[in-house]
Design a protein around this motif. Structure first.
Motif, mmCIF file in Angstrom:
data_model
loop_
_atom_site.group_PDB
_atom_site.id
_atom_site.type_symbol
_atom_site.label_atom_id
_atom_site.label_comp_id
_atom_site.label_asym_id
_atom_site.label_seq_id
_atom_site.Cartn_x
_atom_site.Cartn_y
_atom_site.Cartn_z
ATOM 1 N N PRO A 115 34.718 39.493 44.206
ATOM 2 C CA PRO A 115 35.885 40.340 43.947
ATOM 3 C C PRO A 115 36.439 40.928 45.227
ATOM 4 N N ALA A 116 37.737 41.100 45.236
ATOM 5 C CA ALA A 116 38.372 41.705 46.403
ATOM 6 C C ALA A 116 38.063 43.186 46.438
ATOM 7 N N ALA A 117 38.252 43.759 47.614
ATOM 8 C CA ALA A 117 37.993 45.192 47.752
ATOM 9 C C ALA A 117 38.911 45.986 46.851
ATOM 10 N N ASN A 118 40.092 45.459 46.618
ATOM 11 C CA ASN A 118 41.034 46.157 45.753
ATOM 12 C C ASN A 118 41.660 45.125 44.824
ATOM 13 N N ASN A 119 41.407 45.236 43.526
ATOM 14 C CA ASN A 119 41.937 44.282 42.562
ATOM 15 C C ASN A 119 43.271 44.712 41.982
ATOM 16 N N SER A 120 43.841 45.749 42.487
ATOM 17 C CA SER A 120 45.125 46.199 41.962
ATOM 18 C C SER A 120 46.208 45.247 42.424
ATOM 19 N N GLN A 190 34.731 43.317 37.639
ATOM 20 C CA GLN A 190 34.700 42.319 38.701
ATOM 21 C C GLN A 190 34.873 40.906 38.138
ATOM 22 N N TYR A 191 34.674 40.781 36.842
ATOM 23 C CA TYR A 191 34.861 39.496 36.176
ATOM 24 C C TYR A 191 36.284 39.315 35.622
ATOM 25 N N ALA A 192 37.109 40.334 35.754
ATOM 26 C CA ALA A 192 38.425 40.293 35.105
ATOM 27 C C ALA A 192 39.326 39.199 35.683
ATOM 28 N N GLY A 193 39.318 39.020 36.997
ATOM 29 C CA GLY A 193 40.156 37.991 37.607
ATOM 30 C C GLY A 193 39.802 36.599 37.106
ATOM 31 N N ASN A 194 38.481 36.352 37.049
ATOM 32 C CA ASN A 194 38.040 35.059 36.527
ATOM 33 C C ASN A 194 38.394 34.907 35.047
ATOM 34 N N ALA A 195 38.197 35.982 34.297
ATOM 35 C CA ALA A 195 38.499 35.929 32.861
ATOM 36 C C ALA A 195 39.979 35.632 32.640
ATOM 37 N N GLN A 196 40.838 36.226 33.468
ATOM 38 C CA GLN A 196 42.270 35.984 33.341
ATOM 39 C C GLN A 196 42.603 34.519 33.650
ATOM 40 N N GLY A 207 46.812 23.406 24.380
ATOM 41 C CA GLY A 207 48.193 22.951 24.305
ATOM 42 C C GLY A 207 49.186 24.088 24.211
ATOM 43 N N ASP A 208 48.709 25.324 24.385
ATOM 44 C CA ASP A 208 49.588 26.498 24.344
ATOM 45 C C ASP A 208 50.146 26.715 25.743
ATOM 46 N N LEU A 209 51.232 26.019 26.064
ATOM 47 C CA LEU A 209 51.778 26.086 27.418
ATOM 48 C C LEU A 209 52.332 27.462 27.754
ATOM 49 N N GLN A 210 52.980 28.096 26.783
ATOM 50 C CA GLN A 210 53.532 29.425 27.038
ATOM 51 C C GLN A 210 52.404 30.416 27.345
ATOM 52 N N GLY A 211 51.359 30.403 26.511
ATOM 53 C CA GLY A 211 50.230 31.298 26.739
ATOM 54 C C GLY A 211 49.521 31.007 28.038
ATOM 55 N N ALA A 212 49.404 29.706 28.378
ATOM 56 C CA ALA A 212 48.745 29.332 29.627
ATOM 57 C C ALA A 212 49.551 29.821 30.826
ATOM 58 N N GLY A 213 50.867 29.632 30.778
ATOM 59 C CA GLY A 213 51.703 30.075 31.893
ATOM 60 C C GLY A 213 51.627 31.579 32.106
ATOM 61 N N GLN A 214 51.649 32.340 31.035
ATOM 62 C CA GLN A 214 51.550 33.799 31.151
ATOM 63 C C GLN A 214 50.208 34.216 31.724
ATOM 64 N N ALA A 215 49.138 33.555 31.274
ATOM 65 C CA ALA A 215 47.799 33.916 31.759
ATOM 66 C C ALA A 215 47.646 33.584 33.240
ATOM 67 N N PHE A 216 48.104 32.412 33.654
ATOM 68 C CA PHE A 216 47.988 32.035 35.071
ATOM 69 C C PHE A 216 48.829 32.957 35.952
ATOM 70 N N ALA A 217 50.021 33.301 35.486
ATOM 71 C CA ALA A 217 50.893 34.174 36.281
ATOM 72 C C ALA A 217 50.270 35.548 36.482
ATOM 73 N N LYS A 218 49.555 36.028 35.483
ATOM 74 C CA LYS A 218 48.968 37.376 35.579
ATOM 75 C C LYS A 218 47.826 37.443 36.584
ATOM 76 N N VAL A 219 47.222 36.321 36.923
ATOM 77 C CA VAL A 219 46.148 36.357 37.922
ATOM 78 C C VAL A 219 46.691 36.873 39.244
ATOM 79 N N SER A 220 47.829 36.321 39.694
ATOM 80 C CA SER A 220 48.417 36.767 40.959
ATOM 81 C C SER A 220 49.097 38.122 40.819
ATOM 82 N N GLN A 221 49.553 38.449 39.627
ATOM 83 C CA GLN A 221 50.221 39.730 39.420
ATOM 84 C C GLN A 221 49.214 40.885 39.386
ATOM 85 N N LEU A 222 48.119 40.693 38.655
ATOM 86 C CA LEU A 222 47.161 41.776 38.465
ATOM 87 C C LEU A 222 46.036 41.772 39.480
ATOM 88 N N TYR A 223 45.715 40.588 40.022
ATOM 89 C CA TYR A 223 44.591 40.477 40.953
ATOM 90 C C TYR A 223 45.014 39.642 42.158
#
Length: 276
Positions: A115-120, A190-196, A207-223
Motif C-alpha cells: 500500500p502507498a503511504a497515502n491512499n487518498s 490496505q486491501y482496498a486498492g486490490n479489492a477495487q 460481461g458487465d462492461l459498465q460495472g467493470a469500467g466504473q470499478a477500474f476507473a475508481k482504482v486511479s481515482q480513489l487509490y
C-alpha cells in the motif's frame, strides 16, 4: 323383242349417269371464306389443345418465380445465420480470453500490492472516460467513505481472502458482491486498492462492461498511488474498446505509457497504440 332391247339400251345409258351422280363433288375453293377445314369437330379439339399449350408455360413460369424467390430468401437467411454465428464465436472467444487473462492474474497472486503511504485521491486520477480528474475536486468527490469499524488487518485479510477464493471458484456473481461489500465496510483498508481492482476483473468476467469500467476507473481515482493503477487503466482502455468508445481508448493508453513507463501495462499499452 324390240321392247326388251330398247329397255336394255336405256338402262345401259342411265347407269353411268347414276354412278357419276353418286361421286361427291369436291369444291376447289377450299381457301374461300365459306370453307371450313379442318372439320368443326377437329377444330374444336385443336383449339382446346392449343389453349392448354398456351396456359402450361404460364403456370410453369409462375412456379419458377416462386422457387427463385424461395432460393433468394434462403440465401438471405443463411447470410444472417452466418453473421450471427460469427458474432457468437467472437463473443465466446472474448469470454475465453477474459477467463484466461483472469486465471493468469489469479496465478500471479491475490495478495495486495504494497500500500502507498497515502491512499487518498489527493493526486487525482482519471474518470471512466479517460479524462484527468483535478486533484482537489477529485479528492473531494471521490474520497473513500470512512469505515464504520475500526481497522483490523487480520479481520480485513480474512474478508478479502474469502472474496478472492470466490474468484478462484469462478463464482463471479458472489465474488462481485463480496468485493463490493468489502469496499463498503473497509474503504481505507490496505486491501482496498486490490479489492477495487478485482471488482473490475470479476465484472469484466461476468460481461458487465459498465460495472467493470466504473470499478477500474475508481482504482486511479480513489487509490492513485496504488501499484494496481497502471493495470487498472490498461483494463479500462480495454473496456472502452469493447464498448466502442475508440476515441477514449487512445488517450488512456497514452496516459499509461507516459505516467507508468517500465511497467508491463505500459508495454501492453504501447503495443496497442501501434495497432490503432
Amino acid at each position: 323383242m324390240r321392247t326388251c332391247r330398247r329397255a336394255l339400251t336405256v338402262l345401259a345409258l342411265t347407269l353411268p349417269l347414276a354412278a357419276m351422280g353418286a361421286v361427291p363433288v369436291v369444291d376447289d375453293n377450299s381457301g374461300s371464306a365459306g370453307s371450313s377445314y379442318p372439320p368443326s369437330g377437329y377444330g374444336t379439339a385443336g383449339a382446346y389443345a392449343g389453349g392448354a399449350a398456351t396456359a402450361a408455360p404460364s403456370a410453369q413460369g409462375q412456379l419458377f418465380m416462386q422457387l427463385q424467390q424461395m432460393q433468394d430468401e434462403i440465401s438471405r437467411l443463411r447470410g444472417i445465420v452466418e453473421v450471427q454465428q460469427n458474432d457468437i464465436q467472437q463473443m465466446k472467444q472474448e469470454a475465453l480470453d477474459r477467463y484466461k487473462d483472469l486465471d493468469s492474474r489469479i496465478g500471479a497472486g491475490g495478495a495486495p500490492a504494497a500500500p502507498a503511504a497515502n491512499n487518498s485521491a489527493s493526486d487525482g486520477g482519471v474518470n471512466a472516460g479517460g479524462a484527468p480528474v483535478a486533484p482537489a475536486a477529485g479528492a473531494a468527490a471521490q474520497a473513500p467513505q470512512t469505515s464504520s469499524e475500526p481497522g483490523d488487518p487480520a479481520k480485513e485479510k480474512l474478508y478479502y481472502d474469502a472474496a478472492f477464493d470466490l474468484i478462484k471458484a469462478k463464482d463471479f456473481d458472489k465474488a462481485s458482491q463480496a468485493f463490493s461489500a468489502f469496499l463498503r465496510k473497509y474503504p481505507n483498508s490496505q486491501y482496498a486498492g486490490n479489492a477495487q481492482y478485482w471488482l473490475g476483473e470479476v465484472n469484466l468476467a461476468k460481461g458487465d462492461l459498465q460495472g467493470a469500467g466504473q470499478a477500474f476507473a475508481k482504482v486511479s481515482q480513489l487509490y492513485p498511488k496504488h501499484a494496481k493503477v497502471p493495470d487498472s487503466l490498461y483494463k479500462l482502455a480495454d473496456v472502452e474498446r469493447r464498448l466502442g468508445h475508440t476515441d477514449k481508448v487512445k488517450g488512456i493508453l497514452q496516459q499509461v505509457v507516459a505516467q507508468y513507463p517500465g511497467t508491463s501495462a505500459a508495454q501492453l499499452a504501447q503495443r496497442d497504440l501501434q495497432r490503432l
